[in-house]
Enzyme design. Structure first.
Site, PDB file in Angstrom:
ATOM      1  CB  ALA A 126      32.414  27.765   3.288  1.00  0.00           C
ATOM      2  CB  CYS A 182      48.568  -7.497   6.604  1.00  0.00           C
ATOM      3  SG  CYS A 182      49.634  -6.229   7.323  1.00  0.00           S
ATOM      4  CB  THR A 238      29.556  18.672  -1.009  1.00  0.00           C
ATOM      5  OG1 THR A 238      29.619  17.471  -1.787  1.00  0.00           O
ATOM      6  CG2 THR A 238      28.141  18.861  -0.491  1.00  0.00           C
ATOM      7  CB  VAL A 248      40.998  12.582   2.984  1.00  0.00           C
ATOM      8  CG1 VAL A 248      39.944  11.646   2.416  1.00  0.00           C
ATOM      9  CG2 VAL A 248      41.676  13.353   1.845  1.00  0.00           C
ATOM     10  N   PRO A 271      29.012  28.740  -3.388  1.00  0.00           N
ATOM     11  CG  PRO A 271      31.204  29.219  -4.030  1.00  0.00           C
ATOM     12  CD  PRO A 271      30.401  28.399  -3.084  1.00  0.00           C
ATOM     13  CD  GLU A 272      29.912  28.438  -9.190  1.00  0.00           C
ATOM     14  OE1 GLU A 272      28.977  28.472 -10.019  1.00  0.00           O
ATOM     15  OE2 GLU A 272      30.817  29.283  -9.118  1.00  0.00           O
ATOM     16  CG  HIS A 321      34.804  10.091   0.920  1.00  0.00           C
ATOM     17  ND1 HIS A 321      34.510  11.086   0.014  1.00  0.00           N
ATOM     18  CD2 HIS A 321      33.719   9.275   0.933  1.00  0.00           C
ATOM     19  CE1 HIS A 321      33.299  10.886  -0.493  1.00  0.00           C
ATOM     20  NE2 HIS A 321      32.792   9.796   0.050  1.00  0.00           N
ATOM     21  CB  CYS A 331      52.528  -8.898   5.341  1.00  0.00           C
ATOM     22  SG  CYS A 331      51.826  -7.461   4.519  1.00  0.00           S
TER      23      CYS A 331
HETATM   24  P1  OAD Z   1      33.887  18.774  -5.436  1.00  0.00           P
HETATM   25  O1  OAD Z   1      35.200  19.264  -5.932  1.00  0.00           O
HETATM   26  O2  OAD Z   1      33.126  17.817  -6.277  1.00  0.00           O
HETATM   27  O3  OAD Z   1      32.946  20.022  -5.182  1.00  0.00           O
HETATM   28  C1  OAD Z   1      33.391  21.145  -4.476  1.00  0.00           C
HETATM   29  C2  OAD Z   1      32.217  22.085  -4.279  1.00  0.00           C
HETATM   30  O4  OAD Z   1      32.681  23.165  -3.483  1.00  0.00           O
HETATM   31  C3  OAD Z   1      31.657  22.693  -5.568  1.00  0.00           C
HETATM   32  O5  OAD Z   1      30.234  22.575  -5.561  1.00  0.00           O
HETATM   33  C4  OAD Z   1      32.074  24.160  -5.494  1.00  0.00           C
HETATM   34  O6  OAD Z   1      31.090  25.039  -6.072  1.00  0.00           O
HETATM   35  C5  OAD Z   1      32.137  24.376  -3.997  1.00  0.00           C
HETATM   36  N1  OAD Z   1      33.022  25.449  -3.559  1.00  0.00           N
HETATM   37  C6  OAD Z   1      34.136  25.941  -4.146  1.00  0.00           C
HETATM   38  N2  OAD Z   1      34.670  26.926  -3.415  1.00  0.00           N
HETATM   39  C7  OAD Z   1      33.880  27.055  -2.315  1.00  0.00           C
HETATM   40  C8  OAD Z   1      33.912  27.901  -1.166  1.00  0.00           C
HETATM   41  N3  OAD Z   1      34.872  28.809  -0.992  1.00  0.00           N
HETATM   42  N4  OAD Z   1      32.933  27.753  -0.239  1.00  0.00           N
HETATM   43  C9  OAD Z   1      31.950  26.831  -0.402  1.00  0.00           C
HETATM   44  N5  OAD Z   1      31.880  26.005  -1.465  1.00  0.00           N
HETATM   45  C10 OAD Z   1      32.825  26.114  -2.403  1.00  0.00           C
HETATM   46  O7  OAD Z   1      34.141  18.184  -3.962  1.00  0.00           O
HETATM   47  P2  OAD Z   1      33.269  17.179  -3.102  1.00  0.00           P
HETATM   48  O8  OAD Z   1      31.814  17.440  -3.275  1.00  0.00           O
HETATM   49  O9  OAD Z   1      33.826  17.215  -1.734  1.00  0.00           O
HETATM   50  O10 OAD Z   1      35.868  11.393  -2.874  1.00  0.00           O
HETATM   51  O11 OAD Z   1      33.635  15.815  -3.781  1.00  0.00           O
HETATM   52  C11 OAD Z   1      33.110  14.656  -3.234  1.00  0.00           C
HETATM   53  C12 OAD Z   1      34.073  13.525  -3.352  1.00  0.00           C
HETATM   54  O12 OAD Z   1      34.489  13.422  -4.709  1.00  0.00           O
HETATM   55  C13 OAD Z   1      35.385  13.702  -2.627  1.00  0.00           C
HETATM   56  O13 OAD Z   1      35.312  13.423  -1.243  1.00  0.00           O
HETATM   57  C14 OAD Z   1      36.245  12.709  -3.323  1.00  0.00           C
HETATM   58  C15 OAD Z   1      35.810  12.902  -4.759  1.00  0.00           C
HETATM   59  O14 OAD Z   1      35.681  11.771  -5.475  1.00  0.00           O
HETATM   60  C16 OAD Z   1      36.821  10.447  -2.778  1.00  0.00           C
HETATM   61  O15 OAD Z   1      37.993  10.661  -2.942  1.00  0.00           O
HETATM   62  C17 OAD Z   1      36.275   9.110  -2.412  1.00  0.00           C
END
Ligand code: OAD
Length: 245
Positions: free
Chosen positions: A235, A129, A192, A102, A218-219, A118, A154
């Site tokens: 990344a 509103c 992600t 976001v 990395p994981e 998101h 509103c």
């Molecule tokens: P997460 O916090 O679930 O996952 C982050 C990922 O980034 C993990 O798999 C880490 O291993 C990886 N990571 C950490 N450091 C990194 C780096 N330097 N380079 C590459 N990867 C790295 O975040 P999201 O998958 O984005 O939604 O979470 C998905 C959604 O969960 C978010 O958008 C949010 C949350 O609920 C809403 O708010 C609707």
């Protein structure tokens, strides 16, 4: 750390690339991810309980203060080498950036037409509103309890422009993302955990079409086993190598 030459070749030869990103791509810009055990926003502030409409209706000042604090962190953060690599690639070939984040770091690095699945933190609007909030907001330096402003039309409360748990994703954005993922030559899945759907289903839709997928993380994640290639590195290190001409 090495990037498989075959993965680099897939990107080099692609004419349409999708880059699906999550919180990990912004980690090296200093924005905590959601599920990191030490520093994750979830761990410290139980965000999963804050990020719902019920939480906002029940305790608007706590939820609003938490989101304002995040707004401050994101405003102070700068795009990193990964965001810049994605933007540079977009200068050479067609790139659709599909993000769960976001923040505006992709845009500030130079990417255009970013699909925000998101929503956007600063697209403030009235919770009742739906009118966009035109007044500015001031972000505190730490999470504090702050009453949200009220809508001049509103009287409803102003809320952040994010998709909360239980809310649908913006329909047009999601369908544009599905379209991009099923028409690409390659899909990069960056930073992600792959735990939140429907975003996490997008790489699978690409695979069903025979489109190769490359994970940068990395994981290991729940998506890793179905990826064509996985690059186990941060990344900001891996993406510049992966997309270099
Ligand atoms: P997460 O916090 O679930 O996952 C982050 C990922 O980034 C993990 O798999 C880490 O291993 C990886 N990571 C950490 N450091 C990194 C780096 N330097 N380079 C590459 N990867 C790295 O975040 P999201 O998958 O984005 O939604 O979470 C998905 C959604 O969960 C978010 O958008 C949010 C949350 O609920 C809403 O708010 C609707």
């Amino acid at each position: 750390m090495s990037v498989p030459e075959e993965a680099r070749a897939l990107v080099r030869e692609a004419r349409r690339v999708v880059v699906l990103t999550g919180a990990g791509i912004s980690a090296e810009s200093g924005i905590p991810t959601f599920r990191d055990a030490q520093t994750g926003l979830w761990a410290r502030f139980e965000a999963e309980q804050l990020a719902t409409e019920d939480a906002f209706r029940g305790d608007p000042a706590t939820v609003w203060g938490w989101y304002l604090w995040r707004t401050g962190i994101e405003a102070a953060a700068q795009p990193n080498a990964a965001h810049r690599a994605v933007a540079d690639l977009g200068q050479r070939v067609h790139v659709d950036v599909v993000t769960q984040n976001v923040d505006t770091l992709h845009e500030r690095a130079g990417s255009r037409g970013v699909l925000h699945l998101h929503g956007s933190l600063t697209a403030f609007r009235c919770a009742d509103c739906g009118q966009p909030h035109v007044g500015g907001v001031e972000a505190p330096g730490s999470p504090r309890v702050i009453e949200p402003p009220t809508c001049p039309l509103c009287g409803g409360r102003i809320r952040p422009g994010v998709v909360w748990f239980g809310e649908p994703l913006p329909h047009r954005t999601l369908s544009a993302a599905v379209d991009a993922c099923t028409r690409a030559d390659v899909v990069l899945v960056v930073g992600t955990s792959g735990l939140v759907h429907p975003a996490a289903s997008l790489p699978g839709l690409a695979s069903e079409e025979g489109i190769p997928t490359i994970e940068v993380n990395p994981e290991e994640t729940v998506l890793s086993s179905s990826m064509t290639y996985a690059v186990r590195a941060p990344a900001a290190l891996a993406l510049p190598l992966l997309v270099r001409d």
